[in-house]
Design a protein around this motif. Structure first.
Motif, PDB file in Angstrom:
ATOM      1  N   PHE A 222       0.898  -0.888  -0.202  1.00 44.91           N
ATOM      2  CA  PHE A 222      -0.334   0.235  -0.176  1.00 44.91           C
ATOM      3  C   PHE A 222       1.047   1.361   0.040  1.00 44.91           C
ATOM      4  O   PHE A 222       0.362   2.205  -0.589  1.00 44.91           O
ATOM      5  CB  PHE A 222      -0.990   0.202   0.697  1.00 44.91           C
ATOM      6  CG  PHE A 222      -2.028   1.104   1.408  1.00 44.91           C
ATOM      7  CD1 PHE A 222      -2.722   1.446   0.106  1.00 44.91           C
ATOM      8  CD2 PHE A 222      -1.926   1.705   2.283  1.00 44.91           C
ATOM      9  CE1 PHE A 222      -3.859   2.303  -0.271  1.00 44.91           C
ATOM     10  CE2 PHE A 222      -3.451   2.846   2.174  1.00 44.91           C
ATOM     11  CZ  PHE A 222      -3.757   3.382   1.268  1.00 44.91           C
ATOM     12  N   LYS A 224       3.908   1.493  -1.252  1.00 42.09           N
ATOM     13  CA  LYS A 224       4.076   1.270  -3.023  1.00 42.09           C
ATOM     14  C   LYS A 224       3.083   2.251  -4.187  1.00 42.09           C
ATOM     15  O   LYS A 224       2.943   2.953  -4.545  1.00 42.09           O
ATOM     16  CB  LYS A 224       4.530   0.177  -3.179  1.00 42.09           C
ATOM     17  CG  LYS A 224       5.802  -0.445  -2.785  1.00 42.09           C
ATOM     18  CD  LYS A 224       6.292  -1.556  -3.952  1.00 42.09           C
ATOM     19  CE  LYS A 224       7.386  -3.000  -2.823  1.00 42.09           C
ATOM     20  NZ  LYS A 224       7.208  -3.847  -3.406  1.00 42.09           N
ATOM     21  N   ALA A 225       1.306   2.048  -3.512  1.00 41.82           N
ATOM     22  CA  ALA A 225       0.676   2.559  -4.455  1.00 41.82           C
ATOM     23  C   ALA A 225       0.297   4.242  -3.731  1.00 41.82           C
ATOM     24  O   ALA A 225      -0.217   4.782  -4.780  1.00 41.82           O
ATOM     25  CB  ALA A 225      -0.655   1.233  -3.958  1.00 41.82           C
ATOM     26  N   ARG A 226       0.712   4.295  -2.878  1.00 37.38           N
ATOM     27  CA  ARG A 226       0.376   5.859  -2.327  1.00 37.38           C
ATOM     28  C   ARG A 226       2.335   6.693  -3.020  1.00 37.38           C
ATOM     29  O   ARG A 226       2.476   7.590  -2.746  1.00 37.38           O
ATOM     30  CB  ARG A 226       1.006   5.995  -0.994  1.00 37.38           C
ATOM     31  CG  ARG A 226      -0.693   5.649  -0.636  1.00 37.38           C
ATOM     32  CD  ARG A 226      -0.521   5.839   1.462  1.00 37.38           C
ATOM     33  NE  ARG A 226      -0.034   4.935   1.747  1.00 37.38           N
ATOM     34  CZ  ARG A 226       0.869   5.141   3.183  1.00 37.38           C
ATOM     35  NH1 ARG A 226       0.873   6.295   3.344  1.00 37.38           N
ATOM     36  NH2 ARG A 226       1.747   4.362   4.205  1.00 37.38           N
ATOM     37  N   GLY A 227       3.047   5.505  -4.257  1.00 37.98           N
ATOM     38  CA  GLY A 227       4.179   6.476  -4.536  1.00 37.98           C
ATOM     39  C   GLY A 227       5.058   7.108  -3.464  1.00 37.98           C
ATOM     40  O   GLY A 227       5.557   7.923  -3.673  1.00 37.98           O
TER      41      GLY A 227
ATOM     42  N   ILE E  54      -1.789  -0.139 -11.974  1.00 34.74           N
ATOM     43  CA  ILE E  54      -0.805   0.545 -10.476  1.00 34.74           C
ATOM     44  C   ILE E  54       1.051   0.330 -10.635  1.00 34.74           C
ATOM     45  O   ILE E  54       1.052   0.627 -10.049  1.00 34.74           O
ATOM     46  CB  ILE E  54      -2.068   0.692 -10.105  1.00 34.74           C
ATOM     47  CG1 ILE E  54      -0.919   2.083  -8.722  1.00 34.74           C
ATOM     48  CG2 ILE E  54      -1.169  -0.969  -8.784  1.00 34.74           C
ATOM     49  CD1 ILE E  54      -1.957   2.403  -7.962  1.00 34.74           C
ATOM     50  N   LEU E  56       1.736  -2.911 -10.527  1.00 34.98           N
ATOM     51  CA  LEU E  56       2.819  -3.550  -8.827  1.00 34.98           C
ATOM     52  C   LEU E  56       2.584  -4.537  -8.647  1.00 34.98           C
ATOM     53  O   LEU E  56       1.980  -5.156  -8.066  1.00 34.98           O
ATOM     54  CB  LEU E  56       1.899  -2.875  -7.525  1.00 34.98           C
ATOM     55  CG  LEU E  56       1.943  -1.216  -7.252  1.00 34.98           C
ATOM     56  CD1 LEU E  56       0.884  -1.167  -6.197  1.00 34.98           C
ATOM     57  CD2 LEU E  56       3.384  -1.324  -6.352  1.00 34.98           C
ATOM     58  N   GLU E  58       3.672  -8.404  -8.200  1.00 33.12           N
ATOM     59  CA  GLU E  58       4.574  -9.132  -7.380  1.00 33.12           C
ATOM     60  C   GLU E  58       5.818  -9.724  -8.559  1.00 33.12           C
ATOM     61  O   GLU E  58       4.688 -10.677  -8.712  1.00 33.12           O
ATOM     62  CB  GLU E  58       3.809  -9.802  -6.260  1.00 33.12           C
ATOM     63  CG  GLU E  58       3.636  -8.625  -5.859  1.00 33.12           C
ATOM     64  CD  GLU E  58       3.654  -8.448  -4.724  1.00 33.12           C
ATOM     65  OE1 GLU E  58       4.117  -9.332  -3.529  1.00 33.12           O
ATOM     66  OE2 GLU E  58       2.842  -7.486  -3.665  1.00 33.12           O
ATOM     67  N   ARG E  84       7.028   5.377 -10.014  1.00 34.44           N
ATOM     68  CA  ARG E  84       6.385   5.568  -8.691  1.00 34.44           C
ATOM     69  C   ARG E  84       6.076   6.655  -8.375  1.00 34.44           C
ATOM     70  O   ARG E  84       4.751   7.358  -7.871  1.00 34.44           O
ATOM     71  CB  ARG E  84       8.039   5.885  -7.597  1.00 34.44           C
ATOM     72  CG  ARG E  84       7.859   6.387  -6.635  1.00 34.44           C
ATOM     73  CD  ARG E  84       9.147   6.478  -5.668  1.00 34.44           C
ATOM     74  NE  ARG E  84       9.310   7.475  -5.936  1.00 34.44           N
ATOM     75  CZ  ARG E  84       9.375   8.329  -5.420  1.00 34.44           C
ATOM     76  NH1 ARG E  84       7.750   8.997  -5.124  1.00 34.44           N
ATOM     77  NH2 ARG E  84      10.086   9.607  -6.009  1.00 34.44           N
ATOM     78  N   ARG E  87       1.749   6.274  -9.108  1.00 34.61           N
ATOM     79  CA  ARG E  87       1.601   6.006  -8.159  1.00 34.61           C
ATOM     80  C   ARG E  87       0.901   7.161  -7.187  1.00 34.61           C
ATOM     81  O   ARG E  87       1.827   7.411  -6.941  1.00 34.61           O
ATOM     82  CB  ARG E  87       2.022   4.631  -7.589  1.00 34.61           C
ATOM     83  CG  ARG E  87       1.562   3.640  -8.499  1.00 34.61           C
ATOM     84  CD  ARG E  87       2.613   2.108  -7.305  1.00 34.61           C
ATOM     85  NE  ARG E  87       3.812   2.637  -7.096  1.00 34.61           N
ATOM     86  CZ  ARG E  87       4.698   1.689  -7.925  1.00 34.61           C
ATOM     87  NH1 ARG E  87       4.205   0.991  -8.646  1.00 34.61           N
ATOM     88  NH2 ARG E  87       5.920   2.066  -7.641  1.00 34.61           N
ATOM     89  N   GLY E  88      -0.103   6.765  -6.623  1.00 35.47           N
ATOM     90  CA  GLY E  88      -0.188   7.732  -5.375  1.00 35.47           C
ATOM     91  C   GLY E  88      -0.852   9.287  -6.265  1.00 35.47           C
ATOM     92  O   GLY E  88      -1.780  10.153  -6.269  1.00 35.47           O
ATOM     93  N   ALA E  93      -4.975   3.433  -5.173  1.00 38.60           N
ATOM     94  CA  ALA E  93      -5.550   2.021  -4.596  1.00 38.60           C
ATOM     95  C   ALA E  93      -5.801   2.068  -3.222  1.00 38.60           C
ATOM     96  O   ALA E  93      -5.242   2.378  -2.399  1.00 38.60           O
ATOM     97  CB  ALA E  93      -4.336   1.354  -5.120  1.00 38.60           C
ATOM     98  N   PHE E  95      -6.812  -1.176  -1.227  1.00 31.73           N
ATOM     99  CA  PHE E  95      -7.046  -2.908  -1.205  1.00 31.73           C
ATOM    100  C   PHE E  95      -7.807  -3.625  -0.121  1.00 31.73           C
ATOM    101  O   PHE E  95      -8.505  -2.527   0.466  1.00 31.73           O
ATOM    102  CB  PHE E  95      -5.436  -3.183  -0.850  1.00 31.73           C
ATOM    103  CG  PHE E  95      -4.177  -2.966  -1.455  1.00 31.73           C
ATOM    104  CD1 PHE E  95      -4.061  -2.938  -3.284  1.00 31.73           C
ATOM    105  CD2 PHE E  95      -3.351  -2.229  -1.645  1.00 31.73           C
ATOM    106  CE1 PHE E  95      -4.106  -2.701  -4.051  1.00 31.73           C
ATOM    107  CE2 PHE E  95      -1.986  -2.018  -2.254  1.00 31.73           C
ATOM    108  CZ  PHE E  95      -2.641  -2.310  -3.438  1.00 31.73           C
TER     109      PHE E  95
END
Ligand SMILES: Nc1ncnc2c1ncn2[C@@H]1O[C@H](COP(=O)(O)OP(=O)(O)OP(=O)(O)O)[C@@H](O)[C@H]1O
Ligand SMILES: Nc1ncnc2c1ncn2[C@@H]1O[C@H](COP(=O)(O)OP(=O)(O)OP(=O)(O)O)[C@@H](O)[C@H]1O
Ligand SMILES: [Mg+2]
Ligand SMILES: [Mg+2]
Lengths: 330, 359, 311, 499, 322
Positions: A222, A224-227, E54, E56, E58, E84, E87-88, E93, E95
């Motif tokens: 998460f 990472k998802a937030r950058g 996004i 990500l 894995e 990067r 993202r954000g 995202a 989950f």
């Protein structure tokens, strides 16, 4: 918090009573101190006299009881070998062991954590794999062999470092420290390295394993998802979570360091408690052995308690209820 | 306690009768903490005085939010934990103190199907061994051959291949595993099955298969079900009776059709409102307000009061009891009793505020 | 879907086809480690057959042959490949026999610790309550006390309990007990943890509703499912146990010089490190290092391979 | 010059009256002096006493040296001797056994004292070499007139402070780490050393000790492991000093009625032929050449040549002869040998464990199955003394007496109240007992020696014990250190010169 | 131009038994402000599609082909650092499990401020103000007090609100929500969905809502994509797909959902189960279970064809005759 400390205290007392009891059970079989006290051709009567004076003819239970009562008063009796109060002997040697263990512990952290992080972040790198194997080799040799090899290389062949002792020490009150002199610091290098080698490896491997585990956690995904930047993810989010098990193991290992100091101190003639303990074993110096064991167990309890308290600093989930920390893993 | 709420259609005695069933879990701190810090013993009243009758050959379902005690009821009935009070009668025999599996002649007649098809089969056992375990334990087969034949029969009955007995659970899909669980459960020829959310871990297409299978089994084998779910639509498909639980208590028990057509208790209405309507897409449905309260410290009086739009002073003071109304409906609500609930209840009113103020 | 085959060949085939074996084959270091370990095992098990001499047959020792260097050096006797020690024992044979003892101590103590720990962990986790509390408190105490000190204590007590003239013959058992009793905690904690989880798993509940007895549930249902981590700990502990034995030997409570383990050989040989008779210490040390290294590498691999999260 | 000295262990404390450990006592003799002392040749010479005469059989008069000063400047005189000797034999003194015959000390004048004894004491001076003289005033001022009473738990002043008349003064001490002595400029004797300072460090690990010498961190080590001799000698700047020592290593036989761990009825060792068979089965020359690296002195007697009572003829060993040994065993009824246990220390003597291992191998060759147990000395001597062994190893240097009587009285006399303390095997010979009692009070030196030789001859013929060898002294020094190595293995640094 | 364009996306897992294709040739668009629902059975590839978008996935998972474009710019081949930054800031995202999505060792405020400051040039004080604003926005009472609390001090529903705030606080225009309510209680689910809908609408953000709950889709999404065995079976407006499904799989799926109201004797059921990735049949992946299967289904893999308002991948609509 208060309850937590009380529980720990009770636990500590129980541990120490048990340790003292086992110690007494064992001492009976370690040999006869009388032989070491009287001269070789002493008569049977002289031997009996000594035995009686030391209270060795009393039943075990009475000896144990006496020891516990006196120990509660801080009196561990008098060393058979040195004819001096055991507490004084231990106090004299505490600084040496404490400094050695401290340096070894710091070394293992200062080297172990970065190496662990490195090998976790670059798991497939050549250097990482090399480090992994090296670290395993380091713990595959018995420490006493490693110690002698270190002496052979760094003292005898290269002549860089002293092969024994603490070098010059400076007294600060009753504490003698080797930190303040060049020779004292030099003398610390080999023994502390030998002592920390095992923990170093352990911590490095542990940090690596935990870090790999944590990096797979949902909150990292998460993050990472937030950058967030990699630096923040690795060293803020992942590392802090990694530290929790590391702190536990480190606490437990600190006990191990004190115990393994017995061997290091023997090899390097380090004038600490471990060396004293081994002498006492060789001499069947019961009061010293008993006091050492009791004191070491006290130290362990203190360390473990501090570790648990340290959890609260790291882990906010425990702040409300520190008892949860006792469920730590091995 | 009131009389059992379900009015039986036949004169036959219900297969399972539960009276005043209670299960309290002690949540107290360790002794030393209590000694030094004071504070009394706390309990979670997971099940708090439950009355149920399940007629032979019918299905009674329990619905309710997570933590309301559904699974605990199932475990109590199966003897997996022992009740703190009340009694459980199976076919007239009191089994409320008997541990799981005992007495064998009664327990053999009641079996359970679990929620998680992945966790309910021992991953290290072959399927045939898993299915045969009850047979072996209750000594129901004379020989190994007979046992094997029986296992094969069961496998085929639940729609699997007899050869599958040699495989391990991980070689099956979720739906197939649930079939294996069912085969195990019916291997002792039980009359009563407790099904604790048997399909909630499955995909809808597979869920349909399992639900169909269970209905068929009921018809063919004359089974009686205690069916637990949080999905009202599933419950609707399966049940003759529906019991709605809230914090360890039954708030309403009604015939299935009645419950959907004419819900009485405000909580039942709230639950019905959470069912998304597939036909009405992109509707802005007003969600139910608030979260499930903490079962350690339920509010006094009616437990549902903090989330209820109809709550008044009496609800705060006095806990309602289950009362029987027309049409086999029974509910425990002061508002229903007083007739205040006859208007369509507007849960929305409170919900709109508490969307932002939910704690 | 793979066809299940219960025959031995079938199992072998399905093992060769398994993920575990695949990951094993893929890890070169592990394969090398396993080969080295197999070699050492072979040497230890068949020591009486393959060792050129019997170091325990003291009647055939001749001091005249003492301290011969390894075969490739000057002044050696080619019968003694790795030279002889101060008692004229063939170093190679001593190592093989020492390996036997070290491995025995290692295995026996690991098995003891594992059996004890697994049992206590199972019981503690499954039964809970007072039994669990007592087991875990004892474990805490043991855990907060360094292994070698505990081993020293147990060793001392054991020696005391045994009649004096059996000390020598019982030395190996005393060591096994001392090391084994020190190490069970880790198993107990791990198994207890997994048992607490497994106990709640529905397959256990299912077995209970059927009326399967507690002991049976523990042994046939839970045990097989908690053995994975035990295996990993056991592997890594094997190395530790062998090293602990060596360390105890250094502290003078290990195997006697008359039935030397690798540790004893190193302890005795250690005194000759400066004197030019290096082969009496280097070869046993190297053997020990290879043994522990191999075991640890395999343990490392096993931990990763058995960890479902890493797959 | 400064001398850095490392030994295997630390001294136990600074009070010579608190221990019987000969290493500690020797070290302290650099600080404290006795009335008489051994010289380089191990002959007794005057120290704080100038001369002595036997006034009556049980009274000996000592004339004391004048002009001697303690390290703190106090004068030495008769009061000091009276207090010191009485302190040593105080009821609570751990070392009162070191001067068993002394009843009281009488001050005649400032420099004369009379020692009143229980009876004729031929070995009085030998005993006195081991008794330190304190300053009476210093003891009184520091509340240390009585020996340290361990049970009271007080820390004795004398265990951490020292004030003697010896050639060196205590400068500082850290137990187990470092004890520093500096030369006593006002020493009464003419110094034969050129030392200004001695830095003493215990180094327990053999390897570390050798490493310290090789790396130049210390100048002298005692002992130096035999096996490292070659390495040290080959190393530029270091050398090894090796000589036969006083300590004779021997084996005791269990002669009680049963073997501790045997496989035969009764006790074969009661038969002298069996004991002789054991004797002849052992090749001590080979042990010397291999295990002791040619450095030990094979011995037929239980005492070394330097010790009164020695006789060169008796020192001839029965020849090594496995065939004869087998024949003797057959004759005694044990053609296939038998099993017994054999106990050895592993930390007490030079290569003790190795010697025993070699012996078991040799015994195995004549069919004797010795089950070897090697243990730390504390366990070993406990078992040995309690008679839990069939054969055990012990080394005896006769110190501080330095006389054959030590062996005769402790090891060969039948176990009795004060005699035969180290005869747990239970060897008994009436003639020997009688001789021992006579020797004890015989003041005539020649007669004493004759009687001692006579007694040794008997015990040797009966193979009462199995003597092995005198273990070598092995010290190592840097090349620039000149040191006198005496057979008693005690380092007398007042004979050391550093170039 | 659509906000997000996914074209022939392929996600692969190299394993020792060969390369598995978890997402196979999937194409769809998401318009500005639109909510696209993605449904399908477990393992259908829903999460992998979201993760690929996004960036990500894995390891060893990887994008094996196709393109992903945001605002017309390719983002599937960006360097890790460039991705990067997307993202954000551009794609957020959420989950499934709010419990594990938050780092337990940092306060909610710290995590919010950290995210805001990573993407927006802002002083610490401003960021804090903004963070508190966000907490209020997602309906957390007493946000300034809650700011300094740790995740474990929040209930499940509130944690998920925090997660939403975290995903939105750098104001991305696209949110990928992978089963955001599955771990929550029935009564809380509806609250969270309502919240998500509201914030998306208010900020004109688009969302990809991954779920297997048709009910959630029905009341949330504008369009819905149905996935089966890694492939897109059908895509189209919600009303159309749910009420008049074109693809036999969608039809079966809808039929098997029990409904409130008069109950049928049997539920419609699709026999069998979704194939594993290792043995997807040739031709149409659904052919073994399809009630309308015919010979060609075993041979020809159907392409996505426009049907009514949407599109379906079924040979019935390709004019292939039986
Ligand atoms: N062993 C236990 N100890 C303490 N509390 C328990 C225990 N088992 C259950 N509870 C509590 O009892 C209450 C009812 O739990 P139960 O599992 O019956 O709920 P449920 O209705 O089945 O919920 P779900 O839908 O989540 O399965 C919960 O608050 C739970 O925390
Ligand atoms: N590491 C991996 N190696 C091999 N296959 C994988 C891996 N991770 C995922 N898969 C496969 O990819 C496929 C798609 O997975 P995905 O998580 O996208 O499914 P999903 O539709 O989100 O299902 P769910 O509803 O269970 O979340 C699955 O069949 C899964 O088995
Ligand atoms: Mg439940
Ligand atoms: Mg998913």
């Amino acid at each position: 918090m208060f309850v937590f400390l009380v529980r720990r205290l009770l636990q500590a007392v129980m541990v120490m009573l048990a340790v003292a009891f086992i110690a007494f059970l064992m001492f009976r079989y370690l040999g006869d101190p009388v032989n070491n006290i009287v001269s070789q051709d002493a008569t049977q009567q002289q031997r009996e006299e000594v035995r009686q004076r030391l209270g060795l003819d009393d039943p075990m239970a009475i000896q144990y009881g006496r020891f516990v009562i006196n120990a509660a008063k801080g009196d561990f009796g008098v060393s058979y070998r040195n004819s001096r109060p055991v507490s004084a002997l231990l106090a004299e040697r505490l600084p040496a062991t404490a400094e050695l263990v401290l340096v070894a512990a710091l070394l293992s952290l200062v080297l172990g954590i970065p190496l662990g992080i490195y090998t976790a972040l670059k798991p497939r790198g050549v250097l990482s794999q090399g480090l992994q194997i090296m670290s395993l080799i380091g713990i595959s040799l018995p420490t006493f062999v490693t110690g002698i090899l270190l002496i052979l290389v760094f003292s005898v062949w290269l002549g860089w470092l002293p092969s024994f002792g603490r070098g010059d020490v400076i007294d600060i009150g009753w504490w003698s420290t080797g930190f303040l002199t060049a020779s004292g610091l030099k003398a610390l290098i080999l023994p502390s390295f030998m002592l920390c080698l095992f923990q170093l490896t352990l911590i490095m491997r542990l940090v690596r394993a935990e870090m790999l585990e944590v990096l797979r956690a949902d909150y990292i995904k998460f993050a990472k998802a937030r950058g967030l930047k990699n630096r923040a993810i690795h060293f803020r989010h992942a590392l802090k979570n990694t530290l929790i098990p590391v702190v536990t193991i480190f606490g437990l290992q600190l006990g191990g360091l004190i115990a393994f100091a017995i061997i290091t101190e023997t090899v390097f003639q380090w004038p600490g408690m471990g060396a004293l303990f081994i002498q006492a074993v060789n001499f069947t110096d019961v009061p010293v052995m008993a006091a050492y064991l009791v004191m070491v167990s006290l130290i362990f309890v203190i360390i473990n308690t501090s570790v648990d308290l340290l959890y609260n600093v790291i882990d906010p989930r425990l702040r409300t209820d520190p008892t949860r920390a006792s469920g730590k893993g091995a | 306690m009131n009389a059992a709420p379900i009015k039986l259609k036949s004169r036959e005695a219900p297969l399972l009768q539960v009276k005043g069933l209670k299960k309290h879990f002690a949540m107290s701190k360790p002794f030393l903490n209590r000694l030094l810090e004071g504070g009394e013993q706390q309990t979670v009243k997971a099940v708090d005085g439950l009355d149920l009758d399940i007629p032979r050959g019918q299905t009674l379902s329990l619905v309710g939010e997570s933590g309301c005690g559904k699974s605990t009821v199932a475990r109590l009935i199966m003897g997996l934990s022992s009740p703190s009070g009340g009694s459980i009668l199976f076919d007239g025999a009191d089994i409320s103190r008997a541990p799981a599996g005992q007495p064998a002649d009664i327990r053999r007649r009641m079996q359970m199907i679990f929620q998680d098809p992945y966790a309910s089969l021992n991953p290290r056992w072959r399927v045939a061994d898993i299915i045969a375990e009850p047979l072996r334990t209750y000594g129901m087969c004379a020989s190994r051959q007979e046992q094997r034949r029986e296992v094969d029969r069961l496998l085929e009955f639940v729609g699997l291949n007899a050869k599958d007995g040699d495989k391990f659970p991980h070689e099956f899909s979720g739906g197939q595993r649930q079939r294996i669980s069912i085969a195990r459960a019916i291997s002792t020829k039980p009359e009563f099955l407790v099904c604790d959310e048997p399909t909630s871990a499955l995909d809808v297409s597979v869920q349909a298969q399992i639900l169909n299978l269970m209905r068929e089994m009921q018809r063919e084998l004359g089974l009686t079900y205690l069916f637990i779910s949080h999905d009202l639509a599933v419950v609707n498909f399966m049940s003759d009776w529906i019991g709605v639980m809230y914090l360890g208590r039954l708030v309403e028990v009604s015939p299935a059709a009645e419950l959907f057509a004419n819900p009485q208790h405000p909580y039942t209405r709230l639950l019905l409102d959470t069912i998304p309507d597939l036909e009405m897409s992109k509707r802005d449905r007003q969600p139910a307000a608030g979260e499930v309260p903490n079962p350690i410290n339920p509010p006094p009086g009616c437990h549902f009061r903090p989330r209820c739009a109809l709550a008044n002073e009496r609800c705060r003071r006095e806990a309602p009891v289950l009362r029987v109304y027309d049409g086999g409906v029974s509910a425990s609500c002061h508002a229903v009793e007083e007739g205040r609930a006859n208007e369509p209840i507007t849960v929305q009113a409170s919900a709109a505020q508490s969307l932002r103020a939910a704690v | 879907m793979t066809m299940s085959d219960t025959s031995f060949a079938g199992r072998l085939r399905s093992f060769a086809d398994s993920d575990l074996f695949y990951s094993f084959r893929r890890s070169k270091t592990t394969v090398i480690a396993a080969a080295a370990l197999a070699l050492l095992f072979f040497g230890a098990i068949f020591a009486p057959v393959i060792a050129p001499f019997d170091p325990f047959d003291i009647a055939h020792l001749n001091l005249l042959d003492s301290e011969l260097p390894p075969a490739w050096m000057e002044g050696s006797n080619s019968a003694y490949w790795l030279g002889t020690d101060t008692q004229a024992r063939d170093v190679l044979s001593s190592i093989l026999y020492g390996l036997r003892i070290s491995l025995f101590v290692g295995f026996a103590s690991v098995i003891l610790a594992a059996v004890l720990g697994v049992f206590l962990g199972l019981v503690g986790g499954f039964v809970g309550g007072i039994v669990d509390a007592v087991i875990m408190r004892v474990a805490d105490v043991l855990l907060s006390f360094p292994a070698i000190l505990v081993a020293l204590l147990i060793n001392g007590v054991m020696r005391g309990i045994l009649p004096a003239n059996q000390h020598e013959s019982a030395a190996i058992l005393v060591l096994v007990l001392a090391i084994g009793l020190t190490n069970w905690v880790q198993y107990a904690r791990t198994v207890r943890g997994s048992t607490l989880v497994e106990r709640q798993r529905e397959y256990v509940q299912a077995a209970r509703t059927i009326g399967v007895g507690r002991l049976r549930i523990m042994l046939t249902h839970i045990l097989p499912n908690v053995l994975g981590p035990v295996l990993v700990i056991a592997t890594i502990n094997l190395g530790m146990a062998v090293l602990t034995e060596a360390t105890l030997s250094f502290l003078g409570v290990g195997m006697p010089a008359t039935q030397p383990s690798l540790g004893t050989l190193i302890r005795v040989g250690n005194e000759y490190l400066f004197s030019g008779i290096w082969w009496v210490v280097i070869f046993p040390s190297a053997t020990l290092a290879v043994l522990v290294l191999a075991v640890n590498l395999i343990g490392d691999w096993l931990r990763d391979a058995l960890n479902p999260k890493l797959r | 010059a400064e001398l850095r000295y490392a030994a295997a262990g630390d001294i136990y404390g600074l009070d010579p009256d608190s221990m019987t450990d000969s290493f500690s006592n020797n070290f302290l003799s650099h600080i404290y002096e006795p009335l008489v002392r051994y010289n380089k040749e191990l002959k007794i010479e005057p120290a704080l006493a100038l001369s002595w005469e036997v006034v009556k059989p049980d009274v000996v008069r000592f004339k004391l040296r004048q002009g001697v000063k303690f390290h703190d400047g106090a004068d030495f005189g008769a009061d000091d001797v009276v207090m010191s000797l009485m302190r040593a034999v105080d009821e609570n003194s751990p070392i009162k056994g070191n001067l068993p015959a002394l009843k009281s000390v009488e001050k005649i004048d400032d420099y004369t004292v009379d020692l009143h004894l229980a009876g004729p004491t031929p070995l009085l001076n030998n005993y006195l070499t081991n008794i330190a003289v304190f300053d009476a005033g210093w003891l009184e001022n520091n509340n240390a007139v009585k020996p340290i009473n361990a049970e009271l738990g007080q820390e004795g002043y004398t265990s951490t402070h020292a004030n003697g008349t010896g050639p060196f003064k205590l400068e500082s001490r850290r137990p187990d780490a470092q004890t520093v002595l500096v030369a006593n400029e006002g020493w009464w004797d003419k110094p034969q050393h050129n030392l200004t300072k001695i830095i003493f460090t215990p180094i327990a690990s053999d390897a570390t000790r050798v490493a310290a010498l090789l790396s130049g961190e210390v100048d002298i080590i005692t002992p130096s492991p035999l096996q490292d001799a070659k390495r040290i000698a080959a190393n530029p700047g270091t050398k090894v000093l090796e000589n036969p020592g006083l300590r004779t290593i021997m084996m005791n036989f269990n002669m009680r009625d049963k073997l501790v761990d045997g496989n035969v009825e009764g006790n074969p060792f009661k038969d002298a032929r069996v004991r002789k068979a054991v004797y002849q089965a052992i090749n001590m020359d080979l042990v010397r050449d291999k295990i002791m690296r040619g450095k030990s002195r094979v011995s037929g007697m239980q005492i070394a040549p330097e010790v009164p009572g020695f006789d060169a003829k008796l020192n001839e060993r029965f020849p090594y002869d496995p065939a004869a040994a087998k024949a003797l065993l057959t004759e005694a009824g044990y053609p296939d040998g038998f099993q017994f246990n054999m106990n050895c220390p592993n930390d007490a003597y030079v290569n003790d464990e190795e010697v025993c291992q070699a012996m078991t191998a040799m015994l195995a060759q004549v069919g004797l199955n010795a089950k070897l147990v090697t243990e730390a000395r504390t366990l070993h001597f406990k078992k040995a003394q309690e008679g839990q062994t069939d054969m055990f190893m012990i080394g005896w240097a006769t110190l501080p007496m330095l006389d054959g009587f030590s062996v005769l009285s402790a090891m060969l006399h039948s176990p009795e109240e004060k005699l035969g303390t180290w005869n747990p095997g239970g060897y008994t010979n009436a003639k020997v007992d009688e001789l021992v009692k006579k020797i004890d009070v015989e003041l005539d030196e020649t007669k004493r020696r004759e009687m001692m030789v006579e007694a040794f001859a008997i015990t040797e013929q009966e193979v009462a014990w199995l003597p092995l060898h005198q273990q070598p002294l092995s010290w190592a020094v840097r090349d620039n250190v000149e040191v006198v190595q005496t057979a008693d293995d005690l380092l007398r640094l007042w004979y050391v010169n550093v170039k | 131009m659509a906000l997000l364009e996914v074209e022939n996306l392929k996600v692969e897992f190299p394993t020792r038994k060969g390369v598995l294709t978890a997402v196979d040739n999937v194409s769809f668009n998401v318009e500005q402000g639109e909510i696209l629902g993605v449904v399908g059975e477990s393992g259908a590839g829903k999460s992998m599609t979201g993760a690929a978008v996004i960036g990500l996935l894995e390891p060893p998972g990887r994008i094996g082909g196709g393109q992903i474009r945001l605002d017309g710019k390719r983002i599937d081949n960006l360097s890790p650092d460039e991705m990067r930054k997307i993202r954000g800031r551009h794609i957020g995202a959420i989950f499934q499990d709010p419990l594990t999505s938050l780092n337990p060792l940092f306060t909610v405020g710290e995590q919010l401020v950290e995210t805001i400051r990573t993407h927006l040039p802002m002083s610490a004080a401003d960021a804090k103000k903004r963070a508190i604003g966000w907490l209020a926005e997602v309906g957390i009472p007493a946000p300034d007090r809650r700011f300094d609390q740790y995740p474990h001090q929040f209930s499940g529903g509130m944690r998920q609100r925090v997660v939403i705030a975290l995903a939105l606080c750098a104001e991305p225009r696209l949110i990928i929500a992978d089963e955001p309510t599955t771990a929550l209680d029935v009564s809380v689910q509806a609250q969270i969905i309502a919240l998500l809908k509201r914030v998306c609408r208010e900020r004109n953000a688009a969302a990809i809502l991954v779920t297997h709950d048709m009910g959630v889709i029905a009341e949330t999404a504008d369009r819905v994509a149905v996935m089966y065995a890694g492939r897109l079976a059908e895509i189209g407006p919600v009303a159309h797909v749910l009420q008049k499904p074109s693809h036999p799989y969608t039809a079966g799926l809808m039929g098997s959902i029990p409904r409130v109201g008069p109950r049928p004797k049997r539920l419609i059921q699709i026999e069998g189960s979704m194939p594993r990735l290792t043995d997807i049949p040739s031709g149409c992946a659904f052919n073994p279970r399809c009630p309308k299967v015919f010979a060609e289904c075993h041979r020809i893999r159907p392409e996505l064809r426009p049907v009514a308002d949407g599109a379906a991948a079924c040979l019935l609509y390709e004019g292939v005759t039986q």
